[in-house]
Design a protein around this motif. Structure first.
Motif, mmCIF file in Angstrom:
data_model
loop_
_atom_site.group_PDB
_atom_site.id
_atom_site.type_symbol
_atom_site.label_atom_id
_atom_site.label_comp_id
_atom_site.label_asym_id
_atom_site.label_seq_id
_atom_site.Cartn_x
_atom_site.Cartn_y
_atom_site.Cartn_z
ATOM 1 N N LEU A 133 0.681 -1.316 -0.605
ATOM 2 C CA LEU A 133 -0.120 -0.151 0.142
ATOM 3 C C LEU A 133 0.910 1.218 -0.008
ATOM 4 C CD1 LEU A 133 -2.707 -1.398 2.576
ATOM 5 C CD2 LEU A 133 -3.578 -0.067 -0.159
ATOM 6 N N LEU A 134 1.997 1.249 0.462
ATOM 7 C CA LEU A 134 2.742 2.744 1.424
ATOM 8 C C LEU A 134 3.438 2.224 -0.714
ATOM 9 C CD1 LEU A 134 3.398 4.681 3.231
ATOM 10 C CD2 LEU A 134 5.870 3.637 3.397
ATOM 11 N N ALA A 141 -4.259 2.723 -3.338
ATOM 12 C CA ALA A 141 -5.704 2.576 -3.415
ATOM 13 C C ALA A 141 -6.883 3.072 -2.615
ATOM 14 C CB ALA A 141 -5.481 1.421 -1.718
ATOM 15 N N LYS A 142 -7.914 3.360 -2.866
ATOM 16 C CA LYS A 142 -8.841 4.667 -2.531
ATOM 17 C C LYS A 142 -8.872 4.243 -0.901
ATOM 18 C CE LYS A 142 -13.228 3.795 -2.765
ATOM 19 N NZ LYS A 142 -14.340 3.580 -3.189
ATOM 20 N N SER A 487 -8.114 2.511 9.122
ATOM 21 C CA SER A 487 -8.248 3.438 8.584
ATOM 22 C C SER A 487 -9.099 2.654 6.929
ATOM 23 C CB SER A 487 -7.796 4.535 7.918
ATOM 24 O OG SER A 487 -7.105 4.571 7.603
ATOM 25 N N LEU A 488 -7.995 1.550 6.333
ATOM 26 C CA LEU A 488 -8.653 1.419 5.464
ATOM 27 C C LEU A 488 -9.379 -0.425 5.389
ATOM 28 C CD1 LEU A 488 -8.433 1.535 2.169
ATOM 29 C CD2 LEU A 488 -6.245 0.018 2.346
ATOM 30 N N ALA A 489 -9.289 -1.027 6.677
ATOM 31 C CA ALA A 489 -9.710 -2.198 6.781
ATOM 32 C C ALA A 489 -10.049 -2.234 8.501
ATOM 33 C CB ALA A 489 -9.257 -3.330 6.378
ATOM 34 N N SER A 723 -8.082 0.382 -6.671
ATOM 35 C CA SER A 723 -7.833 2.111 -6.606
ATOM 36 C C SER A 723 -8.639 2.709 -6.437
ATOM 37 C CB SER A 723 -7.080 1.615 -7.961
ATOM 38 O OG SER A 723 -6.611 2.752 -8.566
ATOM 39 N N ALA A 724 -8.102 4.408 -6.567
ATOM 40 C CA ALA A 724 -9.170 5.756 -6.683
ATOM 41 C C ALA A 724 -8.735 6.624 -7.858
ATOM 42 C CB ALA A 724 -7.875 6.084 -5.465
ATOM 43 N N VAL A 725 -7.595 5.681 -8.935
ATOM 44 C CA VAL A 725 -7.583 6.202 -10.003
ATOM 45 C C VAL A 725 -7.733 5.076 -11.310
ATOM 46 C CG1 VAL A 725 -5.938 7.884 -8.985
ATOM 47 C CG2 VAL A 725 -5.170 5.434 -10.221
ATOM 48 N N GLY A 726 -8.637 4.019 -10.774
ATOM 49 C CA GLY A 726 -8.982 3.390 -11.760
ATOM 50 C C GLY A 726 -7.737 1.992 -12.512
#
Length: 770
Positions: A133-134, A141-142, A487-489, A723-726
């Motif tokens: 993720l980092l 990732a959104k 905050s994500l899971a 993904s936040a961008v597609g």
């Protein structure tokens, strides 16, 4: 008096060193639970004060902290009269100790802590290895927040954060038309993606390098804020631009691309040449001066566009520049020369790093160097280290049994690799006797298990691996694929097991699970929650991966969204484009039309597929179905708007797609069994049975996709990583429902197609013979 009561009476939080950022960070964490308390630097702990600090040995002695001769420690002392003291020998202990005071120690008696309590971490060094993720394939990732991520790593007991990730969505690597290899440059970014040297100045745009370096520095600064140290995980020596090799043709090194994934050859620089070694020294020193809290560089190689000259596992075979060894030498001489070149490269990086950080280490991911391994091990020394899943075998032969079946294989790097046996100790002893260290992999479940589902719970598998590592006195642990922030899971029990074990390995697993359940859902449903976790654990440990790459990297191959039909070529190229545009399968890769094979690998026979199909049906489905039903009933019984309802809803909406995921994998096994069983059948009865199985598999997968589509449409929580961008090859976007709709439509009426796989598919050349 309980410690919580004493803590709540705090009116002033004292730090001792303005130069140590984590003291202020830990104080702010404590202050967030003490709204009337103020933070002050300096002073002494007395009355209603709480002191939090990192102490030198001299400072510890002055404060009457008995460290018992230990080099690394945490210390907690409390009295009704003098307040609370939290001390640590190193920065990476302090924030976690403050977190434990709030969340773990409240019911402790102040009286029992009046003389102080010395505490130690279970694992001396706990870091990530490929932080998805980092830095790597899921960095888009959104809703991902880097500070949340690193803060929670500090809470869990990590010591180091991997910080080299690209700031850009895609890598700068040039691609040839139709190839896929360039995609792999998005992860484990090489040094030349952050800075330039005198040798390669101008090859990459300055703004690109600056953006990437700025991201690296920000991550390193966040690590320092929470007391952690930084590190690098790089594929090296990675290929370089052909422009650079045209400029300096005498520095051309090894061909490092995969010839079936790339449509133009890639070469790296010749690392046996002193000019190239100076180039690497200059780049690493620049990065170190920008982020001086970097402690290590982990080298991953012989994959993803990187490789060492003349090593046996290069995809195109042993090759390289003309400096390392001359032609017509024997195997043993080549092996020794290749190993010495790796060691020289590692020593070069160690020397460069130690210009800034005297403790800098260079670590080698060693499985791929099966031919060179003995020579590498014999020549390790302080600051040159290994990371691995096992030392007892060479290459990717794990040497360990699947947690459920003696016939299942190929589960390395996942949560299913839940063992580490006594046979490893003699190898570790030999390496440690040289002053080196071995970093052993775990996987707490962020990725490479049931992607793209968030926080798949397998707490017992996790605890079993940690238990084995402790029993074999492993000090250095590397968490493959990293962690995932709350905050994500939320309600991630695997990571809670890791946090608890790092703090107190004597706690029984049952205690850890019950405490987490009570904290998250309350006493009333705690036992039910523990039962649900263990049911999912049982489902996963009962799962035999039919085809490893289609399982652990299922997103990369679009397994959830591609149609299952008896003959993929009955679908047009245009029909398949919706998933193949992002699919890890180039024009003549057999995986486009055959689940059994990928490039030159033959992963699964019909007989193995049969075993997997029955094992998943008989042993995976029952516990995951029980977990779903348990969570559904508990959710429905919980009061509307309650925390219980929210927890059960969150977990239920992850459990349901887990069943879909397992069902798809069962159907991969069944497809191979059916289609290849049909093609290999020698009599009509066997042929008819295989064709019937294929038909039932297509129908079942269509029903499964329909059920998953319904879940995507109805779920009220974010249950998958997106993904936040597609879309990219490595991560789904926000359009999963649309993809499933297309899958279902393409499968309509296809169940009776005759099974077919072209055995010569790999020989196809678009526009010539296809």
């Amino acid at each position: 008096m309980k410690l919580l009561e004493r803590f709540q009476s705090t009116r002033e939080i004292i730090t001792l060193h303005e130069s140590i950022p984590v003291e202020k960070t830990a104080a702010e964490l404590l202050q967030s639970h003490l709204p009337e308390a103020k933070i002050a630097n300096g002073g002494t702990s007395q009355g209603s004060n709480l002191t939090v600090a990192v102490l030198t040995p001299e400072e510890a002695e002055a404060r009457s902290v008995n460290t018992e001769g230990k080099e690394e420690w945490m210390y907690l002392r409390a009295t009704e009269e003098s307040g609370i003291e939290l001390y640590a020998s190193h920065t990476w202990f302090l924030y976690r100790l403050a977190y434990q005071l709030i969340h773990d120690f409240g019911n402790r008696s102040v009286a029992e802590l009046s003389e102080g309590e010395l505490r130690q971490a279970t694992f001396k060094n706990l870091r990530t290895a490929y932080d998805s993720l980092l830095n790597n394939h899921a960095r888009t990732a959104k809703d991902f927040d880097a500070e949340d991520h690193i803060r929670e790593m500090a809470q869990m007991g990590f010591t180091h954060v991997e910080v080299n990730g690209l700031a850009t969505t895609f890598p700068a690597e040039e691609n040839a038309p139709g190839e896929l290899l360039y995609l792999f440059y998005t992860y484990c970014a090489a040094l030349d993606q952050f800075v330039y040297s005198r040798l390669n100045k101008g090859i990459y745009p300055y703004h690109y390098l600056q953006a990437n370096l700025n991201k690296l520095v920000r991550s390193a600064q966040l690590a320092e804020k929470y007391g952690l140290r930084a590190g690098l995980v790089c594929f090296e020596p990675r290929s370089v631009s052909e422009k650079l090799l045209e400029r300096y043709p005498m520095l051309r090194g090894a061909r490092v691309d995969h010839p079936l994934r790339s449509f133009r050859p890639r070469y790296n620089l010749c690392t046996s040449h002193p000019v190239v070694l100076e180039h690497y020294q200059e780049m690493l020193e620049k990065i170190m001066r920008a982020a001086p809290n970097i402690d290590f560089m982990s080298i991953w190689s012989n994959d993803s566009g990187a490789g060492f000259e003349y090593t046996a596992s290069l995809y195109v075979g042993r090759n390289g520049g003309g400096y390392e060894i001359r032609e017509w030498k024997g195997e043993n001489e080549i092996v020794e020369a290749a190993a010495n070149n790796i060691l020289r490269f590692m020593k070069t990086l160690r020397a460069a790093g130690r210009k800034v950080n005297p403790d800098f280490r260079c670590i080698l991911k060693n499985e791929v160097f099966y031919a060179e391994q003995d020579h590498l091990r014999a020549n390790l020394e302080p600051g040159l280290e290994f990371e691995t899943s096992t030392l007892d075998t060479k290459g990717f032969e794990g040497g360990y049994q699947h947690p459920k079946y003696d016939w299942a294989d190929d589960f390395m790097f996942t949560g299913l690799f839940n063992q580490f046996h006594e046979k490893e100790r003699r190898h570790m002893d030999a390496i440690e006797a040289k002053g080196s260290n071995v970093h052993v992999y775990i996987n707490s479940g962020a990725f490479w298990n049931l992607e793209p589902i968030k926080a798949v719970p397998y707490p017992k598998l996790m605890w079993e691996k940690l238990r084995d590592l402790r029993e074999q006195r492993v000090d250095y642990v590397a968490n493959m694929t990293g962690t995932i922030p709350d905050s994500l899971a939320s309600y991630n029990i695997n990571q809670e097991v890791l946090r608890a074990f790092q703090a107190d390995p004597e706690l029984p697993l049952e205690t850890v699970l019950k405490r987490a359940a009570v904290r998250w859902i309350g006493e009333e449903d705690a036992d039910l929650l523990v039962k649900a976790w263990l049911l999912v654990d049982e489902a996963y440990r009962s799962y035999p991966p039919p085809v490893s790459v289609l399982s652990f990297w299922s997103t990369w191959y679009r397994i959830l969204v591609r149609p299952f039909v008896p003959n993929f070529e009955a679908l047009s190229e245009e029909d398949r484009a919706f998933y193949e545009d992002f699919h890890l399968g180039h024009a003549n890769n057999r995986v486009r039309t055959d689940f059994r094979r990928e490039v030159n690998f033959d992963f699964c026979t019909p007989e193995y597929g049969n075993k997997c199909r029955h094992a998943i049906t008989d042993n995976v489905f029952p516990p995951i179905e029980q977990a779903i039903e348990l969570a559904r009933q508990a959710r429905d019984a919980a009061p509307d708007g309650s925390r219980r309802q929210e927890v059960w809803t969150t977990l239920l909406e992850r459990f349901i797609p887990m069943k879909n995921w397992f069902r798809t994998q069962r159907n991969v096994a069944a497809w191979i069994e059916g289609v290849h069983g049909y093609l290999e059948a020698t009599d009509e009865k066997a042929k008819a049975a295989a064709r019937e199985l294929t038909k039932l598999t297509v129908l079942d997968e269509k029903a499964n996709a329909t059920a998953l589509l319904e879940h995507v449409r109805s779920a009220t929580t974010e249950w998958m990583i997106a993904s936040a961008v597609g879309e990219t090859t490595f991560i789904y976007g926000s359009n999963l429902a649309e993809l499933l709709e297309k899958k279902i439509a393409l499968m309509e009426g296809r169940e009776d197609d005759e099974p077919f796989v072209d055995p010569d598919y790999m020989w196809r050349v678009p526009g010539i013979n296809c």
